[in-house]
Design an enzyme around this catalytic site. Sequence first.
Site, short mmCIF file in Angstrom:
data_model
loop_
_atom_site.label_atom_id
_atom_site.label_comp_id
_atom_site.label_asym_id
_atom_site.label_seq_id
_atom_site.Cartn_x
_atom_site.Cartn_y
_atom_site.Cartn_z
N ARG A 58 -56.92 9.45 -27.20
CA ARG A 58 -57.13 9.71 -25.77
C ARG A 58 -55.79 9.79 -25.03
O ARG A 58 -54.85 9.07 -25.32
CB ARG A 58 -57.98 8.59 -25.16
CG ARG A 58 -59.44 8.62 -25.59
CD ARG A 58 -60.24 7.49 -24.94
NE ARG A 58 -59.80 6.18 -25.43
CZ ARG A 58 -59.01 5.35 -24.78
NH1 ARG A 58 -58.54 5.68 -23.58
NH2 ARG A 58 -58.67 4.19 -25.29
N LYS A 199 -66.03 9.72 -23.79
CA LYS A 199 -65.62 8.65 -22.88
C LYS A 199 -65.81 9.04 -21.42
O LYS A 199 -65.95 8.18 -20.55
CB LYS A 199 -64.17 8.24 -23.15
CG LYS A 199 -64.00 7.45 -24.45
CD LYS A 199 -64.92 6.23 -24.52
CE LYS A 199 -64.68 5.42 -25.78
NZ LYS A 199 -65.70 4.36 -25.96
N HIS A 218 -68.86 -1.78 -23.21
CA HIS A 218 -68.13 -1.19 -24.34
C HIS A 218 -68.40 -2.10 -25.53
O HIS A 218 -67.68 -3.06 -25.77
CB HIS A 218 -66.64 -1.12 -24.01
CG HIS A 218 -65.85 -0.31 -24.99
ND1 HIS A 218 -64.53 -0.57 -25.28
CD2 HIS A 218 -66.19 0.76 -25.74
CE1 HIS A 218 -64.10 0.31 -26.16
NE2 HIS A 218 -65.09 1.11 -26.46
N SER A 236 -61.53 -0.23 -29.23
CA SER A 236 -61.52 0.60 -30.44
C SER A 236 -60.60 -0.02 -31.48
O SER A 236 -59.49 -0.44 -31.17
CB SER A 236 -61.04 2.01 -30.10
OG SER A 236 -61.93 2.63 -29.19
N LYS A 240 -66.11 -2.99 -33.97
CA LYS A 240 -67.46 -2.82 -33.41
C LYS A 240 -68.36 -2.01 -34.33
O LYS A 240 -69.49 -2.39 -34.61
CB LYS A 240 -67.40 -2.13 -32.04
CG LYS A 240 -66.76 -2.90 -30.93
CD LYS A 240 -67.04 -2.28 -29.57
CE LYS A 240 -66.77 -0.80 -29.46
NZ LYS A 240 -65.37 -0.42 -29.81
N THR A 241 -67.85 -0.87 -34.78
CA THR A 241 -68.66 0.01 -35.63
C THR A 241 -68.92 -0.62 -36.99
O THR A 241 -70.05 -0.66 -37.48
CB THR A 241 -67.96 1.37 -35.79
OG1 THR A 241 -67.80 1.97 -34.50
CG2 THR A 241 -68.78 2.31 -36.66
N ASP A 255 -71.07 1.73 -29.97
CA ASP A 255 -69.92 1.78 -29.05
C ASP A 255 -70.24 1.56 -27.57
O ASP A 255 -69.46 0.94 -26.88
CB ASP A 255 -69.23 3.14 -29.21
CG ASP A 255 -67.85 3.17 -28.58
OD1 ASP A 255 -67.13 2.15 -28.65
OD2 ASP A 255 -67.47 4.21 -28.04
N ARG A 321 -61.13 10.09 -37.54
CA ARG A 321 -62.44 9.72 -37.00
C ARG A 321 -63.56 10.53 -37.65
O ARG A 321 -63.36 11.65 -38.10
CB ARG A 321 -62.48 10.00 -35.49
CG ARG A 321 -61.61 9.06 -34.66
CD ARG A 321 -62.39 7.82 -34.29
NE ARG A 321 -61.59 6.88 -33.53
CZ ARG A 321 -62.10 5.81 -32.93
NH1 ARG A 321 -63.39 5.57 -33.00
NH2 ARG A 321 -61.33 4.97 -32.28
#
Length: 493
Positions: A58, A199, A218, A236, A240-241, A255, A321
């Site tokens: 990003r 996002k 988030h 990130s 989390k994933t 997410d 990704r």
Amino acid sequence: MANRVPSHGLADQGIVTPAEINWNLQTPQLVEEAVRRGEGMLAKDGPLVVRTGKHTGRSALDKYIVRDAETDGTIWWDNNKSMSPDHFAVLKADFLAALGEKETLFVADLYGGSQPEHRVRVRVINELAWHNLFIRTLLVRPEGDALAGFEPEFTIVDLPSFRATPERHGCRSETVIAVNLTEKLILIGGTAYAGEMKKSVFGILNYLLPAEGVMPMHCSANIGPKGDTAVFFGLSGTGKTTLSADASRTLIGDDEHGWSDTAIFNFEGGCYAKMIRLSPEAEPEIFATTKRFGTVLENVVIDPETRELDLDDAAYAENTRGAYPIEFIANCSRENMGPVPKNIVMLTADAFGVLPPIARLTPDQAMYHFLSGYTAKVAGTEIGVTEPEATFSTCFGAPFMPRHPSVYGNLLKARIAKGNVSCWLVNTGWTGGKYGTGKRMPIRETRALLNAALDGSLNHVEFRTDENFGFEVPVAVPGVDRVILIPRDTWAD
């Protein structure tokens, strides 16, 4: 295809272009278009592999919110960069002119949010077929009559070929992400990193939902066999994933979620996982998606002849990704929803190696960690981050928060109290020393401790109160090396 073309077209929005409009194409069609147009190539086992160019994360410094009567008193301006309405008007005119020069455009009509009463209708206009496939994969996909009668509330125009001019458009570089909450229009130019679209929708919901009493988060979320929902907060790269994709629990999402009076609901219909050095042993559910048609792999190294993938090669980016539909995870929730949570887990990647792998928090301690958001930015998730970098990302999502942290903090405090929710702090960062000396916390140990917390067995072990932080740390847990529970004992010096 007629039933996939909405009655409310681009002309109804004031967008005039001679381009051929590809309305709401499905995955096979978009993959075919992306390959035909040279946007990517198919890997041996079926996923589409693409490159995002120089932007592999990003562009946080290039994002702006238009400051006007609507936003002046509602946006947290200490955290968000402003753009004047006049500059946005020029930028919009130039974007519309650019659309008028395109021969082909891809348009997807989608939902942000799985709970019908708390979703937003979003139209996304792309010049790249793979971008359209990406956002269609990541958001919630309406079908049938919902598509035919679709009328967007927000519109995103994403043109990687557009080059902004700082003097003309009031921005910093040729890259721009401009959000106009009054006109309900988002313009993305000068970057091919598809995560900007995802996002942007998250930012919309972070702005709209608090006014409805819904907590936007988030986080990832899953459900245990007894119907117990767990929520995992984290930036990130903190896990989390990975940690929410657990074969013994049902995945709600990886997410972005909302916490309403009746449910935890996914904002999305897909997952966006880090692929670098993905392990089939530690992360089998996610690894399996790299061998599926319909997955989009960004900046993953591929042999052009054999089409074999090398997930360990970071030649193009550390932040490789994969985007895939949530149903590629076998044990996912069909509704993308679950009951309100029993447990909250705050994931922190401690780059200093001083936090234990798990700690039990009081509600006040949970609020402190939520508002301080101590963690480390992991390499590649933002431009310029090349190694773990300690940061305080309030609410574990400061880059995506348009409103003041107190708005989200007060919502969370009320939700925790109402549901008598258990709160945990989990360190997925470093142990045995800081970054460069120690090593990443073993995922096997993290999973074992997490499972014990979520199934309730951790509540029956002995705890000690940490003399530095004041939270409670288990003394011994079956199947877990006792040494790792005491950070000081893992250090050589």
